[in-house]
Design a protein around this motif. Structure first.
Motif, mmCIF file in Angstrom:
data_model
loop_
_atom_site.group_PDB
_atom_site.id
_atom_site.type_symbol
_atom_site.label_atom_id
_atom_site.label_comp_id
_atom_site.label_asym_id
_atom_site.label_seq_id
_atom_site.Cartn_x
_atom_site.Cartn_y
_atom_site.Cartn_z
ATOM 1 N N ALA A 56 -5.772 2.919 -8.212
ATOM 2 C CA ALA A 56 -6.539 1.680 -8.318
ATOM 3 C C ALA A 56 -5.701 0.685 -9.112
ATOM 4 C CB ALA A 56 -7.870 1.927 -9.022
ATOM 5 N N HIS A 76 0.829 -1.204 0.000
ATOM 6 C CA HIS A 76 0.000 0.000 0.000
ATOM 7 C C HIS A 76 0.865 1.256 0.000
ATOM 8 C CE1 HIS A 76 -2.628 3.105 1.956
ATOM 9 N NE2 HIS A 76 -3.433 2.670 1.010
ATOM 10 N N PRO A 119 -9.466 0.693 -4.554
ATOM 11 C CA PRO A 119 -10.221 0.186 -5.700
ATOM 12 C C PRO A 119 -9.465 -0.902 -6.470
ATOM 13 C CG PRO A 119 -10.314 2.577 -5.625
ATOM 14 C CD PRO A 119 -9.283 2.161 -4.629
ATOM 15 N N VAL A 120 -10.133 -2.009 -6.724
ATOM 16 C CA VAL A 120 -9.515 -3.115 -7.450
ATOM 17 C C VAL A 120 -10.574 -3.840 -8.270
ATOM 18 C CG1 VAL A 120 -9.779 -4.618 -5.441
ATOM 19 C CG2 VAL A 120 -8.176 -5.241 -7.249
ATOM 20 N N ASP A 180 -9.453 -0.095 1.574
ATOM 21 C CA ASP A 180 -10.508 0.488 0.740
ATOM 22 C C ASP A 180 -9.905 0.979 -0.574
ATOM 23 O OD1 ASP A 180 -13.076 1.265 0.059
ATOM 24 O OD2 ASP A 180 -12.857 3.268 0.923
ATOM 25 N N SER A 211 -15.661 -1.323 -7.491
ATOM 26 C CA SER A 211 -14.496 -1.972 -6.915
ATOM 27 C C SER A 211 -14.876 -3.334 -6.344
ATOM 28 C CB SER A 211 -13.895 -1.107 -5.800
ATOM 29 O OG SER A 211 -12.751 -1.717 -5.237
ATOM 30 N N ASN A 212 -13.835 -4.130 -6.058
ATOM 31 C CA ASN A 212 -14.049 -5.436 -5.448
ATOM 32 C C ASN A 212 -14.880 -6.365 -6.327
ATOM 33 O OD1 ASN A 212 -12.638 -5.954 -3.167
ATOM 34 N ND2 ASN A 212 -14.337 -5.704 -1.753
ATOM 35 N N ASN A 251 -8.270 -4.830 -0.386
ATOM 36 C CA ASN A 251 -9.347 -3.842 -0.482
ATOM 37 C C ASN A 251 -10.046 -3.645 0.849
ATOM 38 O OD1 ASN A 251 -12.542 -3.561 -0.887
ATOM 39 N ND2 ASN A 251 -11.504 -2.337 -2.451
ATOM 40 N N GLU A 252 -10.263 -4.742 1.564
ATOM 41 C CA GLU A 252 -10.941 -4.658 2.858
ATOM 42 C C GLU A 252 -10.114 -3.852 3.859
ATOM 43 O OE1 GLU A 252 -11.517 -8.727 3.839
ATOM 44 O OE2 GLU A 252 -13.359 -8.939 2.646
#
Length: 328
Positions: free
Chosen positions: A100, A90, A123-124, A121, A289-290, A117-118
């Motif tokens: 992202a 990150h 974007p993926v 947060d 996202s996700n 992502n969790e």
């Protein structure tokens, strides 16, 4: 469009599959078309942790749509399984200004993206790249079509030898947990029997099938075995069992192995990769996202990553029935 997205990363993770390069090309050129910066992340999540990034533009991906493998490379990354490793990743993304990323890979790759992502947060969007065709949310994964065509081509060549010498060939194909490659390639190549993980047919049924083939006048046979089949411990044990109980057969084994992952992608995989790449970038810019991009009934669809990694896709029962009829 979400204006905050100005730079998108793209990486390939897990086992390589034909069509990954075509998907990379699509992501990069869609970004160029939409005036978004694109950064290639080399060596998957390991490269993300180490900051192994390179800016990509439309010309960076010339002449790769026809190439197998992945120009961004891939690597296993135990560090990304740890909270500390993901924190480093990150930090590197923020330092590079990446807002992202698109990950092209399979179940393991998507699990990593979901967890990342969790926690942040971030974007993926996922693109399913695996020859096994075992991810929920898409009728086809990148590389599956190429892989089954590679297998069929190999079996056609093996059959020439089998017919010339009146031999029985056991041909092992990839598929540790699912039998999609074995089933589709077996039907396409006219195999006399297909052994897959989803159905433990038993050694006796295999012997009965081979006896019927011999009695019907067949002088040679091809049996396709998915590597995860439970009929025997492995394909060589099957060979020994048949030799012991049906000495009339001259038995050989051919393990196709990693050749199934390589080679130039088929037109189907190139087109699918191009569509998935466009959909992935557009979805990110729409604030989504996700999610994983997939194809169902010729249409691009989005499936939550959490659902995509829940279980393997079901085997096609209708195709099993066709296989049983064709081996008569």
């Amino acid at each position: 469009m979400a204006s905050k997205i100005t730079k998108i990363g793209v990486l390939t993770s897990g086992g390589d599959s034909p069509g990954m390069n075509a998907a990379i090309r699509s992501v990069v050129r869609t970004c160029a078309y939409l005036k978004i910066e694109c950064v290639g992340v080399y060596r998957g999540y390991q490269g993300m942790i180490e900051g192994d990034f390179k800016a990509l533009d439309a010309r960076s991906v010339n002449n790769i749509i026809n190439k197998g493998g992945t120009i961004l490379k891939s690597a296993r990354c135990d560090d990304f399984r740890t909270k500390e490793g993901r924190e480093k990743a990150h930090t590197q993304l923020i330092k590079e200004g990446i807002d992202a990323f698109v990950v092209i890979g399979g179940n393991g790759s998507f699990k990593g993206a979901l967890l990342f992502n969790e926690e942040y947060d971030f974007p993926v969007i996922g693109i399913p790249g695996t020859i096994d065709n075992d991810i929920l949310g898409s009728s086809y994964t990148l590389g599956f079509d190429t892989a089954i065509n590679t297998v069929v081509d190999a079996i056609d060549k093996i059959r020439d030898t089998a017919s010339s010498h009146n031999r029985l060939f056991f041909v092992e194909v990839m598929g540790r947990d699912v039998g999609h490659i074995a089933l589709n390639a077996g039907v396409g190549a006219g195999a006399e029997e297909i052994l897959i993980p989803e159905q433990n047919l038993g050694l006796e049924r295999l012997l009965d099938s081979l006896k019927r083939s011999k009695a019907s006048g067949k002088s040679s046979s091809i049996v396709i075995v998915a590597e995860g089949d439970k009929t025997g411990k492995n394909v060589f044990e099957l060979k020994e069992y048949v030799e012991e109980h049906l000495p009339i057969y001259d038995v050989r084994v051919s393990v196709l192995g990693h050749m199934q992952r390589g080679g130039s992608p088929t037109c189907f995989d190139r087109v699918l990769a191009s569509r998935m790449g466009v959909k992935a970038v557009e979805s990110i810019l729409e604030g989504k996202s996700n999610l994983m991009v997939g194809i169902k009934d010729t249409k691009m669809v989005l499936t939550p990553l959490a659902e995509a990694i829940k279980a393997h896709t079901d085997i096609d029962e209708e195709l099993i029935r066709v296989s049983d009829i064709m081996t008569t």
